[in-house]
Design an enzyme around this catalytic site. Structure first.
Site, PDB file in Angstrom:
ATOM      1  N   ARG A  18      -8.980  33.952  60.436  1.00  0.00           N
ATOM      2  CA  ARG A  18      -8.821  32.434  60.056  1.00  0.00           C
ATOM      3  C   ARG A  18      -7.057  32.399  59.530  1.00  0.00           C
ATOM      4  NH1 ARG A  18     -13.795  32.728  56.199  1.00  0.00           N
ATOM      5  NH2 ARG A  18     -13.452  35.027  56.664  1.00  0.00           N
ATOM      6  N   GLN A  78     -12.226  52.801  58.980  1.00  0.00           N
ATOM      7  CA  GLN A  78     -13.285  52.169  59.535  1.00  0.00           C
ATOM      8  C   GLN A  78     -13.503  52.485  60.663  1.00  0.00           C
ATOM      9  OE1 GLN A  78     -14.184  48.346  57.851  1.00  0.00           O
ATOM     10  NE2 GLN A  78     -16.276  48.044  59.217  1.00  0.00           N
ATOM     11  N   THR A  84     -18.271  44.265  56.046  1.00  0.00           N
ATOM     12  CA  THR A  84     -17.917  45.065  54.691  1.00  0.00           C
ATOM     13  C   THR A  84     -18.938  46.151  54.254  1.00  0.00           C
ATOM     14  OG1 THR A  84     -19.274  43.272  53.789  1.00  0.00           O
ATOM     15  CG2 THR A  84     -16.937  42.959  53.669  1.00  0.00           C
ATOM     16  N   ASN A 392      38.256  43.395  56.344  1.00  0.00           N
ATOM     17  CA  ASN A 392      37.575  44.765  55.945  1.00  0.00           C
ATOM     18  C   ASN A 392      37.157  45.371  57.232  1.00  0.00           C
ATOM     19  OD1 ASN A 392      35.674  42.792  56.088  1.00  0.00           O
ATOM     20  ND2 ASN A 392      34.120  44.050  54.928  1.00  0.00           N
ATOM     21  N   TYR A 393      37.091  44.504  58.172  1.00  0.00           N
ATOM     22  CA  TYR A 393      36.438  45.210  59.391  1.00  0.00           C
ATOM     23  C   TYR A 393      37.583  45.050  60.697  1.00  0.00           C
ATOM     24  CZ  TYR A 393      32.708  45.658  62.887  1.00  0.00           C
ATOM     25  OH  TYR A 393      32.044  46.161  63.895  1.00  0.00           O
TER      26      TYR A 393
HETATM   27  C1  UD1 Z   1     -16.812  38.289  51.797  1.00  0.00           C
HETATM   28  C2  UD1 Z   1     -18.308  38.308  51.277  1.00  0.00           C
HETATM   29  C3  UD1 Z   1     -18.860  36.626  50.729  1.00  0.00           C
HETATM   30  C4  UD1 Z   1     -17.825  36.587  49.564  1.00  0.00           C
HETATM   31  C5  UD1 Z   1     -16.246  36.765  49.973  1.00  0.00           C
HETATM   32  C6  UD1 Z   1     -15.463  36.703  48.752  1.00  0.00           C
HETATM   33  C7  UD1 Z   1     -19.578  39.857  52.823  1.00  0.00           C
HETATM   34  C8  UD1 Z   1     -20.302  39.750  54.009  1.00  0.00           C
HETATM   35  N1  UD1 Z   1     -19.193  38.679  52.594  1.00  0.00           N
HETATM   36  O1  UD1 Z   1     -16.877  37.128  52.892  1.00  0.00           O
HETATM   37  O2  UD1 Z   1     -20.125  37.076  50.049  1.00  0.00           O
HETATM   38  O3  UD1 Z   1     -18.044  35.281  48.905  1.00  0.00           O
HETATM   39  O4  UD1 Z   1     -16.160  37.822  50.620  1.00  0.00           O
HETATM   40  O5  UD1 Z   1     -14.093  36.605  48.956  1.00  0.00           O
HETATM   41  O6  UD1 Z   1     -19.109  40.824  52.389  1.00  0.00           O
HETATM   42  N2  UD1 Z   1     -13.218  43.823  55.463  1.00  0.00           N
HETATM   43  C9  UD1 Z   1     -13.428  45.327  55.931  1.00  0.00           C
HETATM   44  N3  UD1 Z   1     -14.078  45.543  56.996  1.00  0.00           N
HETATM   45  C10 UD1 Z   1     -14.876  44.831  57.810  1.00  0.00           C
HETATM   46  C11 UD1 Z   1     -14.793  43.342  57.357  1.00  0.00           C
HETATM   47  C12 UD1 Z   1     -13.900  42.858  56.410  1.00  0.00           C
HETATM   48  O7  UD1 Z   1     -12.806  46.100  55.356  1.00  0.00           O
HETATM   49  O8  UD1 Z   1     -15.390  45.236  58.784  1.00  0.00           O
HETATM   50  C13 UD1 Z   1     -12.387  43.289  54.466  1.00  0.00           C
HETATM   51  C14 UD1 Z   1     -11.587  42.304  54.855  1.00  0.00           C
HETATM   52  O9  UD1 Z   1     -10.160  42.859  55.192  1.00  0.00           O
HETATM   53  C15 UD1 Z   1     -11.497  41.583  53.420  1.00  0.00           C
HETATM   54  C16 UD1 Z   1     -12.697  41.884  52.971  1.00  0.00           C
HETATM   55  O10 UD1 Z   1     -13.281  42.958  53.489  1.00  0.00           O
HETATM   56  O11 UD1 Z   1     -10.640  42.156  52.456  1.00  0.00           O
HETATM   57  C17 UD1 Z   1     -13.685  40.553  52.940  1.00  0.00           C
HETATM   58  O12 UD1 Z   1     -13.748  40.227  54.317  1.00  0.00           O
HETATM   59  P1  UD1 Z   1     -13.825  38.853  54.861  1.00  0.00           P
HETATM   60  O13 UD1 Z   1     -14.166  38.736  56.188  1.00  0.00           O
HETATM   61  O14 UD1 Z   1     -12.805  38.072  54.282  1.00  0.00           O
HETATM   62  O15 UD1 Z   1     -15.164  38.345  54.170  1.00  0.00           O
HETATM   63  P2  UD1 Z   1     -15.616  36.809  53.599  1.00  0.00           P
HETATM   64  O16 UD1 Z   1     -16.106  36.173  54.727  1.00  0.00           O
HETATM   65  O17 UD1 Z   1     -14.588  36.383  53.009  1.00  0.00           O
HETATM   66 CA    CA Z   2     -12.672  36.832  52.362  1.00  0.00          CA
END
Ligand code: UD1
Ligand code: CA
Length: 487
Positions: A18, A78, A84, A392-393
Site C-alpha cells: 500500500r 521468513q 504474520t 581550492n580546486y
Molecule cells: C496486522 C494484523 C491486524 C492488526 C494490524 C495492526 C495480522 C494478520 N493482522 O494487519 O490484525 O490490526 O496488523 O497494525 O497479523 N509481516 C511479516 N511477514 C508477512 C507479512 C507481514 O513479517 O508475511 C510484517 C509486516 O512487515 C508488518 C507486520 O508484519 O511489519 C504487519 O503486516 P501488515 O501486512 O502490515 O498487516 P496488517 O494488514 O496491517
Molecule cells: Ca500494518
C-alpha cells in the site's frame, strides 16, 4: 527465573504494497529514524534475552539497515509462506529449542509504540498468567485493522481481519494494535494449527488468539487510550500522520525540558536531537539527525541543521548546515550555507551569502559577506573582506588555504590554494593571492590604476556611452570657462 525470560520478535518481512514504493515500508523514515528503527529503539529498553527481526521482502537491504544501527539484533529469514503467523513461526524456530518464557511480538510498521505501554502490557501479562495478552485500542475509524471480537461475557474470543470481516464484525471499533505477548509454549503448540483459508491466503498470527480461546486458554487484552501508540503505517497518509504525531511528541518533550518553541506547527526535531534549557527555536526550523544545541542558543527562523553542534548563546538565522560545529556566542546567517567540516570558533561570525566547507574558523574570526571558504584554516581575530573566495580546486585535487591570526583581507580577494598568509598580514582590495604572504606584510596584486583619457569616445564612437561622455566633457568645459570668467 524462566517466567521472566523475554524474547522480542519484530515483524518486518512484508512488502508494504500500500506504500507503492521502491523503498520497503519498514525503511521509510519519520523523525530521522526508520519505522522499524523506532520499534527496535523501544524494544531495546526492555531487558530481552533475544531480539529478532523477521525479514523477507528486499531482505538484504532491510537486514543491512537494521544491522548497521542495531548490531545485536538477530536477523531471521521468513520463507515463501506468507503471513504474520508464519513470520512468528520462523522467529520461534530461530530461538534456542529450550527457550521458555514470554515472546513479545511487535510490528515493524507500528512506530509510535512507547516504552510505558509495553511495560504495562508485559506487567499485565505476567500478573494475569494469561497464555496471550494483546494490545487493543478503540478507534473512531477502525478501517484496515483487525477487529477484536469479544464474547457475551466480554472476553476476547478472536480477531477478524478487515478483509474477512462481515458487516457486524467490521462495525466493531476495538482494533488489534499488532502488539502481543505470548507464552512461548503456547505459540509452539498453536501456530502449527493456523491455516491459510482466508481472504488474503496468508497464515495469520491473529488466528492463534481464536485457537487459544477454543482450547480454553486465557487471553487478556490491554486497551490503550493513547491512540497514537497503536497507529499502524500502511500507506503514505498514515506515514505523514505518524510523522506529525511523533513531531508533536518530541516538541512536547523539549518544551518540558525548558526549550522555547515559538511556532510548534512549523518546527521539526528528529528523535536523536539534544537540546539544552533556554534554547529558543524560531519558526520554520528543522533540527535533524544528531544535532545538539547548547543552552541559550537561538535557532531560526528558516533554518535547517543536520548533525550540527551549536554552542552556548550562539545565534543561527536562515541557515542551512550539515555536520558543522558552531562555537559559543557565534553568529551565523542570515543566508549562510555551512557544509560538512565547518568549524566556527567561539564569538566568530559566518554572515550573509557565505558558503563554507571543510574549514576551521578561529575564535572571534569573521567571514561576514558574500564569500566561499573551502578547505581553509583560519586563525583567531581574522576578518575576511566581502567577497573572499578560496580557489581550492584545480580540477585535480583540493588544496588548503591557511590564514594566520589577526589577518585582515581586503574586499574581493581570491586565495589560490595551496597558499598561506602569515599572522597579522593584510591584503589589498581585489587581490589575487597566489604566493604565500609573510607575517605582517601587505600583499597587493592589482596594478596601480591608470586612466586613459578619451578612450570611449575614440574607440566606441556612436554609442550612448560615447555621447554621455562627450556631454559630460562639454558641460565640464563650460563650467570651467565660467569659473575662469568669474575670476
Ligand atoms: C496486522 C494484523 C491486524 C492488526 C494490524 C495492526 C495480522 C494478520 N493482522 O494487519 O490484525 O490490526 O496488523 O497494525 O497479523 N509481516 C511479516 N511477514 C508477512 C507479512 C507481514 O513479517 O508475511 C510484517 C509486516 O512487515 C508488518 C507486520 O508484519 O511489519 C504487519 O503486516 P501488515 O501486512 O502490515 O498487516 P496488517 O494488514 O496491517
Ligand atoms: Ca500494518
Amino acid at each position: 527465573m524462566t517466567e521472566n525470560n523475554l524474547a522480542i520478535v519484530v515483524l518486518a518481512a512484508g512488502q508494504g504494497t500500500r506504500m507503492k514504493s521502491r523503498t520497503p515500508k519498514v525503511l521509510h523514515r519519520i523523525g530521522g529514524r526508520t519505522l522499524v528503527g523506532h520499534v527496535l529503539t523501544t524494544a531495546q529498553r526492555l531487558q530481552a534475552t533475544h531480539v529478532e527481526v523477521v525479514v523477507r521482502h528486499e531482505r538484504d537491504r532491510v537486514a543491512a539497515s537494521i544491522s548497521e544501527t542495531y548490531p545485536d539484533v538477530t536477523i531471521v529469514d521468513q520463507d515463501d509462506v506468507p503471513g504474520t503467523g508464519r513470520a512468528v513461526q520462523v522467529a520461534l524456530d530461530a530461538l534456542p529449542a529450550d527457550y521458555e518464557g514470554d515472546v513479545l511480538v511487535l510490528s515493524g510498521d507500528v512506530p509510535l509504540l512507547d516504552n510505558d505501554t509495553l511495560t504495562a502490557l508485559l506487567d499485565a501479562h505476567r500478573s494475569s498468567g494469561a497464555a496471550a495478552t494483546l494490545l487493543s485500542a478503540i478507534l473512531d475509524d477502525p478501517t484496515g485493522y483487525g477487529r477484536i471480537i469479544r464474547d457475551e461475557t466480554g472476553n476476547v474470543s478472536r480477531i477478524v481481519e478487515q478483509k474477512d470481516a462481515n458487516e457486524d464484525e467490521a462495525a466493531v471499533g476495538e482494533i488489534n494494535a499488532g502488539v502481543y505477548v505470548f507464552q512461548a509454549s503456547m505459540l509452539r503448540e498453536y501456530l502449527p494449527q493456523v491455516g491459510m483459508a482466508n481472504a488474503q491466503g496468508e497464515m495469520y498470527l491473529t488466528d492463534v488468539i481464536g485457537l487459544l480461546r477454543g482450547a480454553q486458554k486465557r487471553i487478556s487484552a490491554a486497551i490503550t487510550n493513547d491512540l497514537q501508540v497503536a497507529l499502524g503505517v500502511n500507506d503514505r497518509a498514515q506515514l505523514a500522520e505518524a510523522g506529525d504525531l511523533l513531531r508533536r511528541r518530541i516538541i512536547r518533550h523539549w518544551q518540558r525540558e525548558g526549550v522555547t518553541i515559538v511556532d510548534p506547527a512549523s518546527t521539526w526535531i528528529d528523535d536523536d536531537v539534544t537540546l539544552a534549557p533556554d534554547v529558543t527555536i524560531l519558526p520554520d526550523t528543522q533540527l535533524l539527525g544528531a544535532t545538539t544545541v547548547a543552552a541559550g542558543a537561538t535557532i531560526g527562523p528558516d533554518t535547517t541543521l543536520v548533525d550540527c553542534e551549536v554552542g552556548e548563546d550562539a545565534t543561527v538565522r536562515r541557515t542551512d548546515g550539515t555536520l558543522a560545529v558552531i562555537g559559543a556566542r557565534a553568529t551565523v546567517g542570515p543566508w549562510s550555507y555551512l557544509r560538512p567540516g565547518t568549524i566556527l570558533g567561539a564569538d566568530g561570525k559566518i554572515g550573509t551569502f557565505v558558503e563554507t566547507k571543510n574549514t576551521t574558523i578561529g575564535e572571534g574570526s569573521k567571514v561576514p559577506h558574500l564569500s566561499y571558504v573551502g578547505d581553509a584554516t583560519i586563525g583567531r581575530g581574522v576578518n575576511l573582506g566581502a567577497g573572499a573566495i578560496t580557489a581550492n580546486y584545480d580540477d585535480i585535487a583540493k588544496h588548503r588555504t591557511e590564514i594566520g591570526d589577526e589577518v585582515h583581507t581586503g574586499s574581493h580577494n581570491v586565495f589560490v590554494a595551496p597558499v598561506s598568509i602569515g599572522a597579522g598580514a593584510k591584503t589589498g582590495a581585489g587581490a589575487v593571492i597566489r604566493k604565500d604572504v609573510p607575517a605582517g606584510a601587505l600583499a597587493l596584486s592589482v596594478a596601480p590604476q591608470r586612466n586613459v583619457d578619451g578612450w570611449v569616445e575614440n574607440n566606441r564612437q556612436g554609442t550612448k556611452a560615447a555621447a554621455a561622455a562627450a556631454d559630460a566633457r562639454t558641460s565640464q568645459k563650460a563650467a570651467d570657462g565660467r569659473q575662469e570668467e568669474d575670476r
